[in-house]
Design a protein around this motif. Sequence first.
Motif, PDB file in Angstrom:
ATOM      1  N   LEU A 135     110.448 -47.118 -15.020  1.00  0.00           N
ATOM      2  CA  LEU A 135     111.421 -46.317 -15.769  1.00  0.00           C
ATOM      3  C   LEU A 135     112.061 -45.257 -14.881  1.00  0.00           C
ATOM      4  CD1 LEU A 135     109.854 -45.504 -19.278  1.00  0.00           C
ATOM      5  CD2 LEU A 135     111.943 -46.765 -18.787  1.00  0.00           C
ATOM      6  N   VAL A 136     111.203 -44.491 -14.190  1.00  0.00           N
ATOM      7  CA  VAL A 136     111.726 -43.426 -13.332  1.00  0.00           C
ATOM      8  C   VAL A 136     112.614 -44.022 -12.242  1.00  0.00           C
ATOM      9  CG1 VAL A 136     111.088 -41.673 -11.637  1.00  0.00           C
ATOM     10  CG2 VAL A 136     109.857 -41.813 -13.794  1.00  0.00           C
ATOM     11  N   THR A 137     112.164 -45.144 -11.653  1.00  0.00           N
ATOM     12  CA  THR A 137     112.955 -45.784 -10.599  1.00  0.00           C
ATOM     13  C   THR A 137     114.298 -46.259 -11.150  1.00  0.00           C
ATOM     14  OG1 THR A 137     110.897 -46.516  -9.592  1.00  0.00           O
ATOM     15  CG2 THR A 137     112.913 -47.549  -8.811  1.00  0.00           C
ATOM     16  N   ALA A 138     114.285 -46.819 -12.369  1.00  0.00           N
ATOM     17  CA  ALA A 138     115.535 -47.310 -12.956  1.00  0.00           C
ATOM     18  C   ALA A 138     116.511 -46.161 -13.173  1.00  0.00           C
ATOM     19  CB  ALA A 138     115.244 -48.026 -14.277  1.00  0.00           C
ATOM     20  N   VAL A 139     116.023 -45.043 -13.735  1.00  0.00           N
ATOM     21  CA  VAL A 139     116.907 -43.888 -13.930  1.00  0.00           C
ATOM     22  C   VAL A 139     117.455 -43.428 -12.575  1.00  0.00           C
ATOM     23  CG1 VAL A 139     117.022 -41.484 -14.669  1.00  0.00           C
ATOM     24  CG2 VAL A 139     115.735 -43.128 -16.021  1.00  0.00           C
ATOM     25  N   ALA A 140     116.579 -43.382 -11.581  1.00  0.00           N
ATOM     26  CA  ALA A 140     116.998 -42.939 -10.251  1.00  0.00           C
ATOM     27  C   ALA A 140     118.097 -43.839  -9.703  1.00  0.00           C
ATOM     28  CB  ALA A 140     115.805 -42.918  -9.290  1.00  0.00           C
ATOM     29  N   MET A 141     117.947 -45.149  -9.889  1.00  0.00           N
ATOM     30  CA  MET A 141     118.954 -46.071  -9.352  1.00  0.00           C
ATOM     31  C   MET A 141     120.272 -45.940 -10.107  1.00  0.00           C
ATOM     32  SD  MET A 141     117.496 -47.385  -6.825  1.00  0.00           S
ATOM     33  CE  MET A 141     118.422 -48.805  -6.246  1.00  0.00           C
ATOM     34  N   VAL A 142     120.192 -45.719 -11.433  1.00  0.00           N
ATOM     35  CA  VAL A 142     121.420 -45.546 -12.212  1.00  0.00           C
ATOM     36  C   VAL A 142     122.206 -44.335 -11.696  1.00  0.00           C
ATOM     37  CG1 VAL A 142     122.289 -44.869 -14.486  1.00  0.00           C
ATOM     38  CG2 VAL A 142     120.610 -46.705 -14.287  1.00  0.00           C
ATOM     39  N   VAL A 143     121.483 -43.294 -11.269  1.00  0.00           N
ATOM     40  CA  VAL A 143     122.152 -42.114 -10.728  1.00  0.00           C
ATOM     41  C   VAL A 143     122.615 -42.367  -9.292  1.00  0.00           C
ATOM     42  CG1 VAL A 143     121.798 -39.726 -10.005  1.00  0.00           C
ATOM     43  CG2 VAL A 143     120.885 -40.516 -12.189  1.00  0.00           C
ATOM     44  N   ALA A 144     121.732 -42.949  -8.486  1.00  0.00           N
ATOM     45  CA  ALA A 144     121.968 -42.976  -7.040  1.00  0.00           C
ATOM     46  C   ALA A 144     122.933 -44.066  -6.606  1.00  0.00           C
ATOM     47  CB  ALA A 144     120.638 -43.129  -6.302  1.00  0.00           C
ATOM     48  N   VAL A 145     122.935 -45.217  -7.282  1.00  0.00           N
ATOM     49  CA  VAL A 145     123.790 -46.317  -6.809  1.00  0.00           C
ATOM     50  C   VAL A 145     125.279 -45.966  -6.909  1.00  0.00           C
ATOM     51  CG1 VAL A 145     124.539 -48.660  -7.340  1.00  0.00           C
ATOM     52  CG2 VAL A 145     122.122 -48.174  -7.026  1.00  0.00           C
ATOM     53  N   PRO A 146     125.777 -45.520  -8.088  1.00  0.00           N
ATOM     54  CA  PRO A 146     127.205 -45.176  -8.101  1.00  0.00           C
ATOM     55  C   PRO A 146     127.547 -44.011  -7.183  1.00  0.00           C
ATOM     56  CG  PRO A 146     126.186 -44.826 -10.268  1.00  0.00           C
ATOM     57  CD  PRO A 146     125.169 -45.453  -9.419  1.00  0.00           C
ATOM     58  N   LEU A 147     126.716 -42.968  -7.198  1.00  0.00           N
ATOM     59  CA  LEU A 147     127.020 -41.808  -6.352  1.00  0.00           C
ATOM     60  C   LEU A 147     126.969 -42.189  -4.874  1.00  0.00           C
ATOM     61  CD1 LEU A 147     125.222 -38.775  -8.059  1.00  0.00           C
ATOM     62  CD2 LEU A 147     127.589 -39.512  -8.218  1.00  0.00           C
ATOM     63  N   GLY A 148     125.909 -42.884  -4.480  1.00  0.00           N
ATOM     64  CA  GLY A 148     125.743 -43.255  -3.076  1.00  0.00           C
ATOM     65  C   GLY A 148     126.829 -44.213  -2.617  1.00  0.00           C
ATOM     66  N   MET A 149     127.128 -45.225  -3.455  1.00  0.00           N
ATOM     67  CA  MET A 149     128.158 -46.198  -3.081  1.00  0.00           C
ATOM     68  C   MET A 149     129.529 -45.544  -3.015  1.00  0.00           C
ATOM     69  SD  MET A 149     127.299 -49.070  -2.195  1.00  0.00           S
ATOM     70  CE  MET A 149     128.950 -49.746  -2.238  1.00  0.00           C
ATOM     71  N   GLY A 150     129.828 -44.700  -4.003  1.00  0.00           N
ATOM     72  CA  GLY A 150     131.117 -44.016  -4.009  1.00  0.00           C
ATOM     73  C   GLY A 150     131.273 -43.165  -2.760  1.00  0.00           C
ATOM     74  N   ALA A 151     130.238 -42.386  -2.465  1.00  0.00           N
ATOM     75  CA  ALA A 151     130.292 -41.521  -1.292  1.00  0.00           C
ATOM     76  C   ALA A 151     130.468 -42.353  -0.023  1.00  0.00           C
ATOM     77  CB  ALA A 151     129.025 -40.674  -1.212  1.00  0.00           C
ATOM     78  N   ALA A 152     129.700 -43.444   0.082  1.00  0.00           N
ATOM     79  CA  ALA A 152     129.757 -44.271   1.284  1.00  0.00           C
ATOM     80  C   ALA A 152     131.128 -44.907   1.439  1.00  0.00           C
ATOM     81  CB  ALA A 152     128.676 -45.351   1.223  1.00  0.00           C
ATOM     82  N   THR A 153     131.666 -45.463   0.338  1.00  0.00           N
ATOM     83  CA  THR A 153     132.964 -46.133   0.411  1.00  0.00           C
ATOM     84  C   THR A 153     134.055 -45.130   0.784  1.00  0.00           C
ATOM     85  OG1 THR A 153     132.158 -47.491  -1.408  1.00  0.00           O
ATOM     86  CG2 THR A 153     134.454 -47.745  -0.803  1.00  0.00           C
ATOM     87  N   TYR A 154     133.992 -43.940   0.165  1.00  0.00           N
ATOM     88  CA  TYR A 154     135.009 -42.948   0.496  1.00  0.00           C
ATOM     89  C   TYR A 154     134.923 -42.558   1.969  1.00  0.00           C
ATOM     90  CZ  TYR A 154     137.953 -38.889   0.503  1.00  0.00           C
ATOM     91  OH  TYR A 154     138.944 -38.003   0.814  1.00  0.00           O
ATOM     92  N   LEU A 155     133.706 -42.262   2.414  1.00  0.00           N
ATOM     93  CA  LEU A 155     133.539 -41.815   3.809  1.00  0.00           C
ATOM     94  C   LEU A 155     133.958 -42.898   4.781  1.00  0.00           C
ATOM     95  CD1 LEU A 155     130.189 -39.817   3.748  1.00  0.00           C
ATOM     96  CD2 LEU A 155     132.488 -38.945   4.067  1.00  0.00           C
ATOM     97  N   SER A 156     133.644 -44.154   4.470  1.00  0.00           N
ATOM     98  CA  SER A 156     133.909 -45.225   5.419  1.00  0.00           C
ATOM     99  C   SER A 156     135.371 -45.670   5.384  1.00  0.00           C
ATOM    100  CB  SER A 156     132.983 -46.408   5.137  1.00  0.00           C
ATOM    101  OG  SER A 156     133.492 -47.582   5.700  1.00  0.00           O
ATOM    102  N   GLU A 157     135.981 -45.763   4.179  1.00  0.00           N
ATOM    103  CA  GLU A 157     137.297 -46.396   4.071  1.00  0.00           C
ATOM    104  C   GLU A 157     138.450 -45.420   3.863  1.00  0.00           C
ATOM    105  OE1 GLU A 157     137.543 -49.744   4.594  1.00  0.00           O
ATOM    106  OE2 GLU A 157     135.421 -49.489   5.067  1.00  0.00           O
ATOM    107  N   TYR A 158     138.184 -44.263   3.292  1.00  0.00           N
ATOM    108  CA  TYR A 158     139.301 -43.402   2.912  1.00  0.00           C
ATOM    109  C   TYR A 158     139.341 -42.062   3.638  1.00  0.00           C
ATOM    110  CZ  TYR A 158     140.437 -46.613  -0.848  1.00  0.00           C
ATOM    111  OH  TYR A 158     140.811 -47.711  -1.554  1.00  0.00           O
ATOM    112  N   ALA A 159     138.165 -41.488   3.913  1.00  0.00           N
ATOM    113  CA  ALA A 159     138.142 -40.097   4.358  1.00  0.00           C
ATOM    114  C   ALA A 159     138.877 -39.919   5.683  1.00  0.00           C
ATOM    115  CB  ALA A 159     136.703 -39.618   4.502  1.00  0.00           C
ATOM    116  N   PRO A 160     139.773 -38.924   5.752  1.00  0.00           N
ATOM    117  CA  PRO A 160     140.349 -38.560   7.053  1.00  0.00           C
ATOM    118  C   PRO A 160     139.235 -38.013   7.943  1.00  0.00           C
ATOM    119  CG  PRO A 160     141.480 -37.468   5.221  1.00  0.00           C
ATOM    120  CD  PRO A 160     140.260 -38.089   4.670  1.00  0.00           C
ATOM    121  N   ARG A 161     139.444 -38.099   9.231  1.00  0.00           N
ATOM    122  CA  ARG A 161     138.411 -37.710  10.178  1.00  0.00           C
ATOM    123  C   ARG A 161     137.829 -36.313   9.922  1.00  0.00           C
ATOM    124  NH1 ARG A 161     138.447 -38.473  16.283  1.00  0.00           N
ATOM    125  NH2 ARG A 161     137.420 -40.481  16.480  1.00  0.00           N
ATOM    126  N   THR A 162     138.737 -35.369   9.680  1.00  0.00           N
ATOM    127  CA  THR A 162     138.279 -33.988   9.541  1.00  0.00           C
ATOM    128  C   THR A 162     137.403 -33.830   8.297  1.00  0.00           C
ATOM    129  OG1 THR A 162     140.414 -33.608   8.524  1.00  0.00           O
ATOM    130  CG2 THR A 162     140.138 -32.847  10.773  1.00  0.00           C
TER     131      THR A 162
END
Lengths: 312, 305
Positions: free
Chosen positions: B82-109
């Motif tokens: 249960l705890v792991t499932a809640v953690a993944m529900v929080v972490a997967v969208p946040l982590g993926m969003g952050a990663a995709t933005y940093l890798s594909e969209y974020a300007p260098r600065t």
Amino acid sequence: MTNRSVPTTGDLVAGALKGRRLDVGGFVLVVGLLLALLISMIVLVTLIADMIQQGLPVLAERGWAFVSTPLSPDAHDAGIVQGIMGSLGLMLFVVVIAFPVGVASAIYLEEYAPDTRLTRFIVANVRNLAGVPSIVYGLLGLAIFVKLLGGITGGRTLISGGLTLAILVLPIMIITASEALRAVPMAIREAAFGVGATRWEVIRYQVLPVATPAILTGTVLTIARAFGESAPLLLSGAVLSLFFASPSGATLWDFVAHEKYTALPIIVFNWARQPQKEFVALTAAAIVVLLAILLLVNATAIVLRDRFERRT
Amino acid sequence: MTTTTPDLTGDPARHRKERRVKMVMLAAGVLTIVVSIAIVLSLLSEAISFLTQIDLGQLWAKGWFPRRGRFDLRTIIVHTLLVTAVAMVVAVPLGMGAATYLSEYAPRTVRRVLKPLLEVLAGIPSVVLGFFALTWITPNVMRRIWEDTELFNMGAAGIAVGILIVPLIASVAEDAMRAVPDALREASYGLGARRRHTTLRVVLPAAISGITAGFILGASRAVGETMIVAIAAGASGGSLLTFKITEGGQTMTGAMASLAIGSDQIAGVGAAFQSLFFVGLLLFVFTLILNVASERVIRRFRERY
């Protein structure tokens, strides 16, 4: 006769080339992605702000005394000096044991090891050890250092806790040091071999000097991680009571091998479990001190690495 | 002048030193294997003696109450999931969003500022997040959604564990996406695809093995996280099986921590003390399976460019 509802190929190409000016879907996606990143940042800011807000009254009222007085069951007198001394002592073990052993293992794996089954086994093993939950290392510490070797380590002492933490961070040390060594260009080694250096001479005088900044940054980050670690210490003997006496006049050796010990994160954990309201503020104050130490150490390492990366 | 063999083999002292150094380095490497063996042996010996002491039916009793001889594995395993499932529900969208933005969209600065901040988040100790879960997440998040949330609850603990693993998932996923060669992106743009199509249909599928491996690693970390559940998930002493995240419950790690805190057990022998090692062994096996799985995923599905 042409049916006007069926566009010609020319229309399709023209339409595709023109496109919609505003890519709404793309905009929504960027906003969503940025939001995900910002939420993480907001959580970080909220956490720090909340701790400061809750802990500041204690820090303001007690001032330096909070950091320099020992534990006490009375929330108005309780300080964290034992935790800070304990944590520093534990870090000494981490530096003295995990750093040399970790770097030596990394040197073996990156510079010496032939591609044999033993080597591949060691590499896979190190990676798996890095993924073992920290509380399991606590069980190791409890079974081996506290119980089995209790005669040597003195049982629940800094030695047991320090050895446990050192073993916990060893795989991380090896991995960071290996990465640092791998980043050293092969040409440097080949040039040194070319003028007749032995393997150790190549490592000692050419590879290590180049890899040192990265190794040191990794080490600092690893130590910061060990500093905040508490689960293994719960099992390997850190004192969990609200107060204990550290006799004055004890020698350094007594402090390490005979006395009870605790650590800053353990104090945080212990206070967080107390139901009284005063302890909530006290916990937040201890967290502020812990975070201040960690952020300082982490920031130093990150700035160092950033500098190093920009230079190369 | 002739060159003799001794000239070519060099100074024997240098060779001896060379061998000595190599042996020292090898010994350090082998030490890691000794550590693994020590972990497995210390867990196994106490776990086996635990199993011989108790009636196997006790592993299927009502609830996890080690002091009363009830060691229901379902309880602590379900709570862990249960705890792991809640953690993944929080972490997967946040982590993926952050990663995709940093890798594909974020300007260098922007990247240069935000990436270190994520690392700072990664450096927050879990005790701190545990306290944060108890004093902030429970009143401000859990009780806003479910009013009758208990003070100690698995939901808040899960959210905090999720926050803890966001940086891990983000950094693994970002590495995977940055490893996708630019030629693929350029080919996609060349075909007239928009940036979002390039990101979602070219980069993400190409990086899927690394991303999946990151998720598995995150789950493994969530399963093994101790201090957050020990502080915020509550139920020290034992708990009954519940599927509600608004209630308190012991996870595997939470059960271990509360056994460790109970000063009477930790010193002594007896089934409750040894159950600590049994649960530890289970935890070790679970996380090992997850870690090995994540490596398999990487090796099996990695596209070579």
